[in-house]
Motif scaffolding. Structure first.
Motif, PDB file in Angstrom:
ATOM      1  N   THR A 162     -10.918   4.099 -10.755  1.00  0.00           N
ATOM      2  CA  THR A 162     -10.731   5.360 -11.476  1.00  0.00           C
ATOM      3  C   THR A 162      -9.250   5.608 -11.746  1.00  0.00           C
ATOM      4  OG1 THR A 162     -12.682   6.294 -10.392  1.00  0.00           O
ATOM      5  CG2 THR A 162     -11.181   7.840 -11.456  1.00  0.00           C
ATOM      6  N   ASN A 163      -8.944   5.994 -12.977  1.00  0.00           N
ATOM      7  CA  ASN A 163      -7.558   6.289 -13.368  1.00  0.00           C
ATOM      8  C   ASN A 163      -7.536   7.447 -14.346  1.00  0.00           C
ATOM      9  OD1 ASN A 163      -7.832   3.041 -13.213  1.00  0.00           O
ATOM     10  ND2 ASN A 163      -5.910   3.715 -12.277  1.00  0.00           N
ATOM     11  N   LYS A 164      -6.440   8.193 -14.326  1.00  0.00           N
ATOM     12  CA  LYS A 164      -6.237   9.280 -15.266  1.00  0.00           C
ATOM     13  C   LYS A 164      -5.182   8.872 -16.289  1.00  0.00           C
ATOM     14  CE  LYS A 164      -5.352  14.261 -15.527  1.00  0.00           C
ATOM     15  NZ  LYS A 164      -5.067  15.505 -14.764  1.00  0.00           N
ATOM     16  N   SER A 203       2.228  -4.536 -15.614  1.00  0.00           N
ATOM     17  CA  SER A 203       1.105  -3.782 -16.183  1.00  0.00           C
ATOM     18  C   SER A 203       0.101  -3.367 -15.116  1.00  0.00           C
ATOM     19  CB  SER A 203       0.388  -4.630 -17.245  1.00  0.00           C
ATOM     20  OG  SER A 203      -0.288  -5.731 -16.662  1.00  0.00           O
ATOM     21  N   VAL A 204       0.200  -3.940 -13.913  1.00  0.00           N
ATOM     22  CA  VAL A 204      -0.828  -3.760 -12.886  1.00  0.00           C
ATOM     23  C   VAL A 204      -0.628  -2.456 -12.117  1.00  0.00           C
ATOM     24  CG1 VAL A 204      -1.806  -4.722 -10.766  1.00  0.00           C
ATOM     25  CG2 VAL A 204      -1.188  -6.241 -12.659  1.00  0.00           C
ATOM     26  N   ILE A 205      -1.697  -1.681 -12.008  1.00  0.00           N
ATOM     27  CA  ILE A 205      -1.722  -0.480 -11.174  1.00  0.00           C
ATOM     28  C   ILE A 205      -3.036  -0.482 -10.392  1.00  0.00           C
ATOM     29  CG2 ILE A 205      -0.222   0.900 -12.645  1.00  0.00           C
ATOM     30  CD1 ILE A 205      -2.742   2.265 -13.775  1.00  0.00           C
ATOM     31  N   ASN A 256      -9.614  -2.686 -15.934  1.00  0.00           N
ATOM     32  CA  ASN A 256      -9.624  -1.974 -17.202  1.00  0.00           C
ATOM     33  C   ASN A 256      -8.498  -2.566 -18.042  1.00  0.00           C
ATOM     34  OD1 ASN A 256      -9.787  -0.192 -19.329  1.00  0.00           O
ATOM     35  ND2 ASN A 256      -9.804   1.658 -18.058  1.00  0.00           N
ATOM     36  N   ASP A 257      -8.871  -3.337 -19.051  1.00  0.00           N
ATOM     37  CA  ASP A 257      -7.891  -3.976 -19.936  1.00  0.00           C
ATOM     38  C   ASP A 257      -7.483  -2.958 -21.005  1.00  0.00           C
ATOM     39  OD1 ASP A 257      -6.322  -5.729 -21.415  1.00  0.00           O
ATOM     40  OD2 ASP A 257      -8.042  -6.710 -22.369  1.00  0.00           O
ATOM     41  N   PRO A 308      -5.170  -1.572 -14.846  1.00  0.00           N
ATOM     42  CA  PRO A 308      -5.711  -1.078 -13.580  1.00  0.00           C
ATOM     43  C   PRO A 308      -6.645  -2.100 -12.944  1.00  0.00           C
ATOM     44  CG  PRO A 308      -5.876   0.599 -15.307  1.00  0.00           C
ATOM     45  CD  PRO A 308      -5.517  -0.684 -15.980  1.00  0.00           C
ATOM     46  N   LEU A 309      -6.488  -2.311 -11.627  1.00  0.00           N
ATOM     47  CA  LEU A 309      -7.338  -3.207 -10.855  1.00  0.00           C
ATOM     48  C   LEU A 309      -7.774  -2.483  -9.582  1.00  0.00           C
ATOM     49  CD1 LEU A 309      -5.220  -6.520 -10.941  1.00  0.00           C
ATOM     50  CD2 LEU A 309      -7.232  -6.006 -12.355  1.00  0.00           C
ATOM     51  N   GLY A 310      -9.008  -2.738  -9.142  1.00  0.00           N
ATOM     52  CA  GLY A 310      -9.424  -2.171  -7.868  1.00  0.00           C
ATOM     53  C   GLY A 310     -10.894  -1.791  -7.857  1.00  0.00           C
TER      54      GLY A 310
END
Length: 266
Positions: free
Chosen positions: A259-261, A96-98, A146-147, A171-173
């Motif tokens: 930040t993610n799309k 699940s991690v990005i 972001n869970d 998402p992590l970062g």
């Protein structure tokens, strides 16, 4: 220190994020490549690359991500739930991690995908049954998370594995901040989420029902945490839907912005 994990020219490395004297914007940041890994004694190589020339990866590759549900009273209430007597614990798989800049893929089994901005704790050493006074010694630092949650699946299924564990849901970062102490978290770091530049969440870590110390003690009573493992500490009120094409950003005071799309799952 801010520690990032990145790729450049096909190679993966850790680096310390530093300003190059031009004002601290992304264009003015460089990475001093680390000799070794951040979970042990390491040295800075002195070899520096511009942040703009690399691809940021998830700052750690966790063996497991341990999530905590309903750790902000206002968030529990907005979904019609009470604050539980003991922490609600769930797991998100490594798949699940990005990282920051990667795409969140809208799962085919959901029509109601939600953002959840959270402070993430990054574990720095193997630990089990950690006493409260030693919690600070097992933490490497903190990052943004972001869970991402398929809310409809969460409601209709008796457990949260698919709703919160689908590919790209964590998402992590953009990096791990090691200089933040537990006192600062307790005093309150601002946690914000925006979608397409519009603010959707704004809370403070001071509103967590259970502290980072409480969570580490509770989790390690049951399981061993390994270097790079991540604990998600819960989300403030204001969660809401995401659509394909949205850009979602999580900003935590003193850390940075993730930040993610959102894209259609191909």
């Amino acid at each position: 220190m801010r520690i990032a994990r990145f790729s450049i020219d096909g190679n993966v490395a850790f680096g310390a994020v530093e300003e190059d004297g031009t004002g601290g914007t992304a264009a003015g940041l460089v990475l001093d490549i680390i000799k070794g890994i951040p979970y042990a004694d390491f040295e800075l190589s002195g070899t520096k690359v511009p942040l703009s020339k690399v691809r940021l990866l998830p700052p750690v590759l966790p063996n497991k991500v341990v999530g905590i549900g309903r750790n902000y009273a206002a968030h529990a209430a907005e979904l019609g739930n009470e604050v539980p007597e003991s922490p609600v614990v769930f797991l998100k798989p490594t798949t699940s991690v990005i990282g920051s800049g990667d795409d969140v893929e809208y799962p085919s089994f959901s029509e109601d995908l939600h953002y959840e901005a959270e402070l993430a704790v990054v574990i720095g050493r193997m630990c089990r049954e950690v006493p409260r006074e030693r919690v600070k010694d097992v933490i490497l630092g903190f990052t943004c998370a972001n869970d991402v949650t398929a809310r409809d699946a969460q409601k209709r299924e008796n457990q949260w594995a698919r709703a919160k564990g689908f590919d790209t849901s964590c998402p992590l970062g953009p990096w791990v901040e090691t200089s933040i102490g537990l006192e600062a978290v307790a005093d309150g770091l601002a946690v914000q989420c925006t979608v397409n530049g519009e603010q959707r969440q704004l809370g403070s870590t001071s509103d967590m029902v259970r502290s980072v110390e409480d969570l580490v003690v509770h989790i390690t009573e049951a399981m061993t945490l390994l270097p790079g493992d991540v604990i998600l500490t819960g989300t403030p009120a204001g969660v809401g839907p995401l659509s394909v094409g949205d850009e979602v950003a999580v900003t935590i005071e003193g850390i940075g912005t993730l930040t993610n799309k959102v894209i259609k799952r191909g």
